[in-house]
Design an enzyme around this catalytic site. Structure first.
Site, PDB file in Angstrom:
ATOM      1  N   ASP A 183       0.881  -1.157   0.000  1.00 55.73           N
ATOM      2  CA  ASP A 183       0.000   0.000   0.000  1.00 55.73           C
ATOM      3  C   ASP A 183       0.922   1.210   0.000  1.00 55.73           C
ATOM      4  O   ASP A 183       2.147   1.074   0.122  1.00 55.73           O
ATOM      5  CB  ASP A 183      -0.919  -0.006   1.229  1.00 55.73           C
ATOM      6  CG  ASP A 183      -2.241   0.708   0.968  1.00 55.73           C
ATOM      7  OD1 ASP A 183      -2.204   1.861   0.518  1.00 55.73           O
ATOM      8  OD2 ASP A 183      -3.300   0.106   1.193  1.00 55.73           O
ATOM      9  N   HIS A 260      -3.581   2.644  -4.753  1.00 58.00           N
ATOM     10  CA  HIS A 260      -2.804   2.480  -3.518  1.00 58.00           C
ATOM     11  C   HIS A 260      -1.352   2.091  -3.843  1.00 58.00           C
ATOM     12  O   HIS A 260      -0.765   1.240  -3.173  1.00 58.00           O
ATOM     13  CB  HIS A 260      -3.430   1.418  -2.611  1.00 58.00           C
ATOM     14  CG  HIS A 260      -4.687   1.862  -1.940  1.00 58.00           C
ATOM     15  ND1 HIS A 260      -4.709   2.747  -0.894  1.00 58.00           N
ATOM     16  CD2 HIS A 260      -5.981   1.540  -2.174  1.00 58.00           C
ATOM     17  CE1 HIS A 260      -5.968   2.950  -0.504  1.00 58.00           C
ATOM     18  NE2 HIS A 260      -6.755   2.237  -1.277  1.00 58.00           N
ATOM     19  N   GLU A 316     -10.330   1.613  -4.647  1.00 56.14           N
ATOM     20  CA  GLU A 316     -10.053   3.034  -4.431  1.00 56.14           C
ATOM     21  C   GLU A 316      -8.991   3.613  -5.354  1.00 56.14           C
ATOM     22  O   GLU A 316      -8.251   4.518  -4.962  1.00 56.14           O
ATOM     23  CB  GLU A 316      -9.674   3.276  -2.965  1.00 56.14           C
ATOM     24  CG  GLU A 316     -10.789   2.917  -2.003  1.00 56.14           C
ATOM     25  CD  GLU A 316     -10.431   3.185  -0.549  1.00 56.14           C
ATOM     26  OE1 GLU A 316     -11.330   3.530   0.223  1.00 56.14           O
ATOM     27  OE2 GLU A 316      -9.251   3.021  -0.179  1.00 56.14           O
ATOM     28  N   ASP A 409     -11.301  -2.040  12.755  1.00 55.28           N
ATOM     29  CA  ASP A 409     -10.470  -0.893  13.098  1.00 55.28           C
ATOM     30  C   ASP A 409     -11.317   0.214  13.727  1.00 55.28           C
ATOM     31  O   ASP A 409     -10.781   1.206  14.210  1.00 55.28           O
ATOM     32  CB  ASP A 409      -9.706  -0.354  11.882  1.00 55.28           C
ATOM     33  CG  ASP A 409     -10.558  -0.234  10.638  1.00 55.28           C
ATOM     34  OD1 ASP A 409     -11.506  -1.008  10.484  1.00 55.28           O
ATOM     35  OD2 ASP A 409     -10.263   0.624   9.784  1.00 55.28           O
ATOM     36  N   GLU A 459      -3.946   2.135  10.078  1.00 52.69           N
ATOM     37  CA  GLU A 459      -3.493   3.524  10.099  1.00 52.69           C
ATOM     38  C   GLU A 459      -3.275   4.031  11.525  1.00 52.69           C
ATOM     39  O   GLU A 459      -2.270   4.690  11.814  1.00 52.69           O
ATOM     40  CB  GLU A 459      -4.517   4.430   9.400  1.00 52.69           C
ATOM     41  CG  GLU A 459      -4.578   4.274   7.900  1.00 52.69           C
ATOM     42  CD  GLU A 459      -5.675   3.320   7.470  1.00 52.69           C
ATOM     43  OE1 GLU A 459      -6.207   3.476   6.363  1.00 52.69           O
ATOM     44  OE2 GLU A 459      -6.004   2.399   8.254  1.00 52.69           O
TER      45      GLU A 459
END
Length: 681
Positions: A183, A260, A316, A409, A459
């Protein structure tokens, strides 16, 4: 259908195992077995148990050998504490016959025998266990795919950490570890032909992902003092693959295509549309060099990972650079592609053809549906379930992992007491409530639903301890959804989850403190009564289509939102400023007016800097009443709710109340607003 405990353990099953020493039954474990019968008698597993394997059980023998402090081979079947009979065939099913002197585990495969052993071990090791009730278990998984995703790109995790999680997965009968290896935050696998991926793109100056993103998301050489990151050598990955296989877990590698990919386009700018580092997040689809790179990388990946599926991402992609790229335009013209969605589909199809040529199949996030789905692709449905249901109807295999239920998450308890997260609120009860086999799936298509997976994006999860805190116990719910029959009883599951969580704690896992769970936002648990309920609200700026709440009724329905803006439709979202007019129906005395907004910066949700209140008797001419300022740091990182309240002077009356709020401007774009109720008294 599940057959309940018959004799021994019926009382113990109603109480936490830690309350007193108890004889444990198969009804005390996770995932819940399919069929259980219990008779008189108790089996106690020796600290050094003997075993005998009949049939082809090489992977089982490997596992037992790794656990040699617990297990020793027996010379004769009759002398073994544990007798494994592997009959040959297919499937992960097993039967478990427990007598006071011996446990017989019978299965068609070593995988089934392994799961029978895990059932036995979990019973023997649960806190408070004083032996295992005799009886019989007949068990089989509901779905063939039961997964857990580990994001090692945002924060590198050591091989030892991964092995530790594999051990926990095995206890819960999970059988797929999805490794998010690449990523923008870092490339994590050694690729011989492209050394800059691990010399440069695997390292960054800042340890925290947010700090790295705020400082321009730049990479650094591995030799730089203080460089943060890491990567896996091929030998480390091969060792991990074997370790997992001996526990009947397949590791599925993910190599992101085509989005990504900023770490790739920065290490090898010639693979981007601009030809410059730090410009493009997407690979250039117009250049043949891109596909040479992907085929080279995937060849090396498939040489290490024997999994039937290779995950190629597909989510994405910004597609920004493609629109003006001469190479992409030329590709679109040559291939007869009408738009950039079809250009992405071309890339996915081409990668799939290559992977198929090596005897493998691809998995991709549900964005691979855009522009036309690759013919043999498995869809991992994360943006809700719509993409997955559409794919199943079209005859494609699907793994369900909708964010509302399977993204762990998000906070699992009241955000004020939890570590910083990306936002949202997904407690154990919410995860457990998920039913993947939607009623719209026809019986002849149901086999295309392969299973479910828990996803933990990292993240905001920098440490191993924090990762385990987020995984457990919520992954237990995914394990039971994937294995057990669909009937659910949350109170019973909670009892079992408390025991298994305590067991994980004793083994050195940093699990969430489930027994002291705070729970949902208290304001959301009961209706609120006020003068504006059911009144008309006019929107001068419309709500965001993805977050309509209950549309015009949202702000005056007497229902407050919980800890998350998603899922229950109590919060209403705005991608614009907020401007509404509330019509009280007649001139009304006003003692107080309040409206609350949410802050969750990780999800781009921020409190407005100020909220303006105005009054009118005719709905046209408004007089300012008061402006309430936030006085909260707009980047305070945790989820919070703030009430903006005005208390007009005595005898204040009005028919119309106008409320305006402006979004703050982030450096990377405008924030979102979320509100749930206008309260007038």
């Amino acid at each position: 259908m599940r057959i309940g405990t018959l004799i021994v353990g019926a009382v113990a099953a109603l109480l936490p195992l830690t309350s007193l020493a108890a004889v444990v039954t198969p009804n005390d474990i996770i995932p819940r077995p399919a069929q259980v019968s219990v008779v008189k008698g108790v089996f106690r597993l020796p600290s050094q148990a003997t075993y005998f394997i009949k049939g082809d059980g090489s992977t089982l023998a490997n596992y037992l050998s790794d656990e040699k402090e617990k297990f020793t081979p027996a010379q004769k079947a009759s002398k073994a504490d544990l007798l494994f009979e592997i009959t040959g065939g297919k499937g992960e099913n097993y039967t478990l016959e427990i007598t006071p002197k011996q446990v017989k585990i019978k299965a068609p495969t070593a995988a089934g025998a392994f799961y029978g052993l895990q059932t036995l071990l979990q019973m023997a090791e649960l806190p408070g266990s004083d032996g295992i009730a005799c009886g019989k278990v007949s068990d089989a998984p509901r779905f063939p795919y039961r997964g857990m995703m580990v994001d090692v790109s945002r924060h590198f995790r050591s091989p030892e950490f991964l092995k530790k999680q594999i051990d926990a997965m095995a206890k819960m009968k999970l059988n797929r570890m999805h490794l998010h290896l690449t990523d923008a935050a870092g490339w994590r696998m050694e690729i011989d032909k492209y050394p800059r991926l691990t010399e440069f793109a695997a390292w960054r100056p800042e340890a925290k992902w947010q700090d790295w993103a705020d400082n321009g998301a730049k990479y650094c050489e591995s030799t730089r003092p203080g460089a943060y990151g890491g990567f896996y050598t091929k030998q480390q990955m091969r060792d991990l693959v074997k370790y997992a296989a001996d526990r009947n877990i397949t590791i599925i590698p993910e190599i992101e295509v085509p989005g990504h990919s900023k770490e790739v386009t920065s290490a090898y700018p010639e693979l981007s549309c601009s030809g410059k580092p730090y410009v493009d997040e997407d690979l250039c689809i117009g250049k043949e060099k891109t596909f040479e790179f992907l085929e080279d990388v995937l060849t090396e990946v498939m040489d290490v990972f024997p999994s039937a599926h290779i995950h190629i991402g597909g989510d994405e992609a910004s597609k920004r650079g493609w629109r003006d790229c001469p190479d992409c335009k030329a590709r679109m013209e040559k291939e007869g592609l009408k738009n950039v969605d079809e250009l992405q589909s071309y890339a996915i199809h081409r990668v799939e053809e290559f992977v198929n040529s090596k005897g493998r199949d691809i998995i991709g996030w549900d964005e691979i549906l855009e522009g036309g789905l690759a013919p043999n692709a498995t869809v991992m449905s994360w943006r809700g379930t719509e993409g997955g249901l559409k794919s199943i109807a079209a005859g494609h295999d699907v793994i369900m992992t909708p964010g509302e239920f399977c993204y762990i998450d998000y906070c699992q308890d009241a955000p004020f007491k939890e570590p910083i997260s990306i936002g949202g609120y997904t407690p154990l009860k919410k995860v457990y409530s998920y039913e993947p086999l939607d009623s719209s799936i026809s019986a002849d298509k149901a086999h295309h639903l392969l299973g479910v997976q828990a996803n933990l994006w990292a993240e905001y999860i920098p440490t191993d301890e924090h990762a385990e805190y987020m995984y457990y116990p919520r992954t237990m719910a995914i394990a039971e959804i994937g294995w057990s029959t669909p009937e659910k009883n949350y109170d019973d599951f909670l009892r079992r989850a408390l025991s298994l969580t305590e067991r994980l704690d004793s083994l050195g896992y940093n699990a969430f403190d489930l027994k002291n769970e705070f729970g949902e936002r208290k304001e959301s648990l009961a209706p609120v009564r006020h003068k504006a309920i059911g009144k008309k609200v006019t929107y001068n700026k419309k709500w965001a289509d993805p977050y309509p709440g209950t549309q015009e009724a949202t702000l005056v329905d007497g229902v407050r939102g919980g800890w998350t803006y998603g899922g229950n439709k109590r919060w209403q979202g705005f991608f614009s400023d907020f401007d509404v007019v509330l019509d009280m129906g007649e001139v009304t005395p006003l003692n107080s007016i309040a409206i609350d907004f949410m802050q969750a910066p990780g999800a781009w949700v921020h409190l407005p800097e100020k909220v303006e209140f105005e009054l009118s008797d005719n709905g046209v001419d408004f007089t300012p009443l008061e402006t309430v300022w936030s006085e909260v740091d707009p980047y305070y990182p945790k989820i919070l709710m703030k009430d903006y309240v005005v208390t007009p002077a005595p005898d204040t009356k009005a028919r119309y109340i106008r409320i305006k709020a402006n979004r703050i401007k982030r450096p990377d774009g405008s924030a979102c607003l979320f509100t749930d109720e206008i309260i007038v008294n």
